[in-house]
Write a protein that holds these residues in place. Structure first.
Motif, PDB file in Angstrom:
ATOM      1  N   THR A 183     -36.107  36.063   9.350  1.00  0.00           N
ATOM      2  CA  THR A 183     -34.939  35.622   8.585  1.00  0.00           C
ATOM      3  C   THR A 183     -34.921  36.264   7.207  1.00  0.00           C
ATOM      4  N   SER A 184     -36.080  36.357   6.570  1.00  0.00           N
ATOM      5  CA  SER A 184     -36.173  36.967   5.247  1.00  0.00           C
ATOM      6  C   SER A 184     -35.676  38.412   5.277  1.00  0.00           C
ATOM      7  N   LEU A 185     -36.106  39.153   6.283  1.00  0.00           N
ATOM      8  CA  LEU A 185     -35.642  40.533   6.410  1.00  0.00           C
ATOM      9  C   LEU A 185     -34.126  40.590   6.561  1.00  0.00           C
ATOM     10  N   LEU A 186     -33.580  39.739   7.422  1.00  0.00           N
ATOM     11  CA  LEU A 186     -32.142  39.803   7.700  1.00  0.00           C
ATOM     12  C   LEU A 186     -31.313  39.376   6.500  1.00  0.00           C
ATOM     13  N   VAL A 187     -31.771  38.413   5.724  1.00  0.00           N
ATOM     14  CA  VAL A 187     -31.062  38.039   4.495  1.00  0.00           C
ATOM     15  C   VAL A 187     -31.060  39.217   3.523  1.00  0.00           C
ATOM     16  N   ASP A 188     -32.186  39.928   3.440  1.00  0.00           N
ATOM     17  CA  ASP A 188     -32.231  41.115   2.590  1.00  0.00           C
ATOM     18  C   ASP A 188     -31.265  42.186   3.080  1.00  0.00           C
ATOM     19  N   VAL A 189     -31.199  42.383   4.394  1.00  0.00           N
ATOM     20  CA  VAL A 189     -30.295  43.382   4.967  1.00  0.00           C
ATOM     21  C   VAL A 189     -28.837  43.020   4.668  1.00  0.00           C
ATOM     22  N   LEU A 190     -28.495  41.750   4.825  1.00  0.00           N
ATOM     23  CA  LEU A 190     -27.117  41.317   4.597  1.00  0.00           C
ATOM     24  C   LEU A 190     -26.697  41.436   3.136  1.00  0.00           C
ATOM     25  N   SER A 191     -27.623  41.183   2.238  1.00  0.00           N
ATOM     26  CA  SER A 191     -27.269  41.077   0.818  1.00  0.00           C
ATOM     27  C   SER A 191     -27.661  42.286  -0.011  1.00  0.00           C
ATOM     28  N   GLY A 192     -28.527  43.131   0.501  1.00  0.00           N
ATOM     29  CA  GLY A 192     -29.019  44.242  -0.311  1.00  0.00           C
ATOM     30  C   GLY A 192     -29.944  43.795  -1.419  1.00  0.00           C
ATOM     31  N   THR A 193     -30.542  42.615  -1.273  1.00  0.00           N
ATOM     32  CA  THR A 193     -31.497  42.097  -2.256  1.00  0.00           C
ATOM     33  C   THR A 193     -32.888  42.075  -1.639  1.00  0.00           C
ATOM     34  N   SER A 194     -33.869  41.752  -2.463  1.00  0.00           N
ATOM     35  CA  SER A 194     -35.221  41.545  -1.951  1.00  0.00           C
ATOM     36  C   SER A 194     -35.919  40.520  -2.822  1.00  0.00           C
ATOM     37  N   SER A 195     -36.882  39.828  -2.250  1.00  0.00           N
ATOM     38  CA  SER A 195     -37.679  38.874  -3.008  1.00  0.00           C
ATOM     39  C   SER A 195     -38.609  39.636  -3.951  1.00  0.00           C
ATOM     40  N   GLY A 196     -39.123  38.932  -4.948  1.00  0.00           N
ATOM     41  CA  GLY A 196     -40.033  39.584  -5.883  1.00  0.00           C
ATOM     42  C   GLY A 196     -40.273  38.721  -7.101  1.00  0.00           C
ATOM     43  N   PRO A 197     -40.880  39.294  -8.136  1.00  0.00           N
ATOM     44  CA  PRO A 197     -41.191  38.527  -9.343  1.00  0.00           C
ATOM     45  C   PRO A 197     -39.929  37.999 -10.020  1.00  0.00           C
ATOM     46  N   ALA A 198     -40.136  37.036 -10.902  1.00  0.00           N
ATOM     47  CA  ALA A 198     -39.027  36.482 -11.678  1.00  0.00           C
ATOM     48  C   ALA A 198     -38.318  37.590 -12.455  1.00  0.00           C
ATOM     49  N   LEU A 199     -37.025  37.412 -12.688  1.00  0.00           N
ATOM     50  CA  LEU A 199     -36.194  38.413 -13.345  1.00  0.00           C
ATOM     51  C   LEU A 199     -35.666  37.883 -14.679  1.00  0.00           C
ATOM     52  N   PRO A 200     -35.447  38.750 -15.644  1.00  0.00           N
ATOM     53  CA  PRO A 200     -34.747  38.328 -16.867  1.00  0.00           C
ATOM     54  C   PRO A 200     -33.320  37.938 -16.523  1.00  0.00           C
ATOM     55  N   GLU A 201     -32.671  37.182 -17.393  1.00  0.00           N
ATOM     56  CA  GLU A 201     -31.421  36.522 -17.065  1.00  0.00           C
ATOM     57  C   GLU A 201     -30.331  37.481 -16.579  1.00  0.00           C
ATOM     58  N   ALA A 202     -30.115  38.597 -17.265  1.00  0.00           N
ATOM     59  CA  ALA A 202     -29.030  39.496 -16.877  1.00  0.00           C
ATOM     60  C   ALA A 202     -29.263  40.078 -15.485  1.00  0.00           C
ATOM     61  N   LYS A 203     -30.473  40.511 -15.225  1.00  0.00           N
ATOM     62  CA  LYS A 203     -30.788  41.064 -13.907  1.00  0.00           C
ATOM     63  C   LYS A 203     -30.742  39.980 -12.836  1.00  0.00           C
ATOM     64  N   LEU A 204     -31.154  38.762 -13.204  1.00  0.00           N
ATOM     65  CA  LEU A 204     -31.110  37.658 -12.242  1.00  0.00           C
ATOM     66  C   LEU A 204     -29.673  37.358 -11.828  1.00  0.00           C
ATOM     67  N   GLN A 205     -28.754  37.344 -12.768  1.00  0.00           N
ATOM     68  CA  GLN A 205     -27.365  37.045 -12.432  1.00  0.00           C
ATOM     69  C   GLN A 205     -26.763  38.113 -11.527  1.00  0.00           C
ATOM     70  N   ALA A 206     -27.122  39.376 -11.752  1.00  0.00           N
ATOM     71  CA  ALA A 206     -26.640  40.442 -10.868  1.00  0.00           C
ATOM     72  C   ALA A 206     -27.231  40.282  -9.474  1.00  0.00           C
ATOM     73  N   TRP A 207     -28.480  39.920  -9.411  1.00  0.00           N
ATOM     74  CA  TRP A 207     -29.164  39.705  -8.121  1.00  0.00           C
ATOM     75  C   TRP A 207     -28.524  38.526  -7.387  1.00  0.00           C
ATOM     76  N   ILE A 208     -28.223  37.441  -8.099  1.00  0.00           N
ATOM     77  CA  ILE A 208     -27.589  36.260  -7.498  1.00  0.00           C
ATOM     78  C   ILE A 208     -26.211  36.614  -6.949  1.00  0.00           C
ATOM     79  N   ALA A 209     -25.437  37.380  -7.707  1.00  0.00           N
ATOM     80  CA  ALA A 209     -24.100  37.767  -7.236  1.00  0.00           C
ATOM     81  C   ALA A 209     -24.190  38.542  -5.928  1.00  0.00           C
ATOM     82  N   GLN A 210     -25.200  39.386  -5.816  1.00  0.00           N
ATOM     83  CA  GLN A 210     -25.383  40.148  -4.588  1.00  0.00           C
ATOM     84  C   GLN A 210     -25.809  39.236  -3.436  1.00  0.00           C
TER      85      GLN A 210
END
Length: 312
Positions: A118-145
């Motif tokens: 499931t983790s792989l498929l969510v990444d495929v669908l969204s173009g995101t990946s799990s990883g370390p915490a992000l600063p706020e601006a990058k986090l918001q872009a990641w969330i939008a994706q």
């Protein structure tokens, strides 16, 4: 407008069965349970395949009953049904590449309820990946994706999806890093689904009315469950025992996706039994007592299946 019509007799039966099960040593069950039960006059499988107008399928009458049908709750692994549908939609639109690893992940996600797949498929669908915490601006872009699947399902204009959230991965131990940031301080952004939304998607997949008939056929193939006792003994996590399938009679045919964790035991199923009306039954049960209740879902399925018997 709901995609099915409430039938008073079915509602009376459902409410009485819930009351009976509550009185059998399950105090507070009515507040811990959500149910959507749909009944059909004939097989639903592929019913929309031959229609020249796909929307015509949605005008066909469907009888049903629900209990807390629009309550959005944590769906556990039932959300994987929506991830599966999203992958087929992305493939249809040629947004992602097909391949053996993608298909292996889809099969493992549904048949074995693999969180890694499931983790792989969510990444495929969204173009995101799990990883370390992000600063706020990058986090918001990641969330939008990451919200792509929510936005795509939102474009279907299904009222049953109001209040639902489909954008989180499923976990064994829980989210870390940016995934934990996305959940919010109080885990307020967890996945949420209602039984009515789940029933509508299952209704569309079984009938061949979601994405395309070939896509629905592939999804049905993955959702098919064996009720053979030997096969079930060989696979302790068969998504039948302790779930709706266990309550079905010998010879029944089952397509389903279960979900379970420490605070939930859910199942979504389409069932065909000779001499009975086919039916969809989606049941979400919440709380620690329900999560360890291995008899509730089978017993509810057994009693509602009996109510679907055709007159002799």
């Amino acid at each position: 407008m709901a995609f099915y019509r409430l039938e008073g007799a079915m509602g009376d039966i459902l409410h009485e069965r819930i009351r009976e099960l509550e009185q059998q040593g399950r105090p507070g069950l009515a507040a811990q349970l959500s149910v959507c039960w749909l009944r059909y006059d004939r097989s639903l499988i592929g019913r929309a395949d031959s229609l020249s107008d796909p929307q015509a399928f949605w005008t066909e009458p469907v009888s049903g009953a629900c209990w807390r049908g629009d309550q959005a709750v944590y769906p556990a692994s039932v959300v994987k049904l929506f991830v599966l549908a999203g992958v087929e939609a992305w493939l249809q639109a040629r947004l992602i590449e097909d391949g053996s690893e993608l298909r292996r992940a889809m099969a493992d996600m549904i048949r074995d309820s693999s969180n890694d797949a499931t983790s792989l498929l969510v990444d495929v669908l969204s173009g995101t990946s799990s990883g370390p915490a992000l600063p706020e601006a990058k986090l918001q872009a990641w969330i939008a994706q990451r919200q792509l699947l929510n936005r795509w399902f939102g474009g279907l204009d299904w009222p049953e999806l109001t209040g639902c959230n489909l954008c989180q991965k499923t976990w064994g131990d829980g989210p870390y890093g940016r995934e934990r940031q996305f959940y919010g301080p109080a885990m307020e952004n967890r996945n949420r689904l209602s039984v009515e939304a789940t029933a509508r998607l299952l209704h569309a997949i079984v009938a061949g009315s979601f994405v395309s008939p070939p896509a629905c056929s592939r999804m049905r193939h993955l959702l098919r469950r064996s009720l053979d006792p030997g096969e079930r003994r060989a696979d302790p996590e068969n998504q039948v025992d302790g779930f709706l399938g266990e309550g079905l009679p010998e010879g029944a045919r089952l397509w389903s996706k279960a979900g379970w964790m420490s605070q939930a035991r859910h199942d979504a199923a389409y069932v065909e039994i000779d001499g009975h009306h086919p039916f969809i039954l989606v049941v979400f049960s919440e709380g620690a007592a329900r999560a360890t209740d291995h008899t509730l879902l089978p017993e509810l399925a057994r009693r509602l299946a009996q109510a679907c018997r055709r007159p002799d």
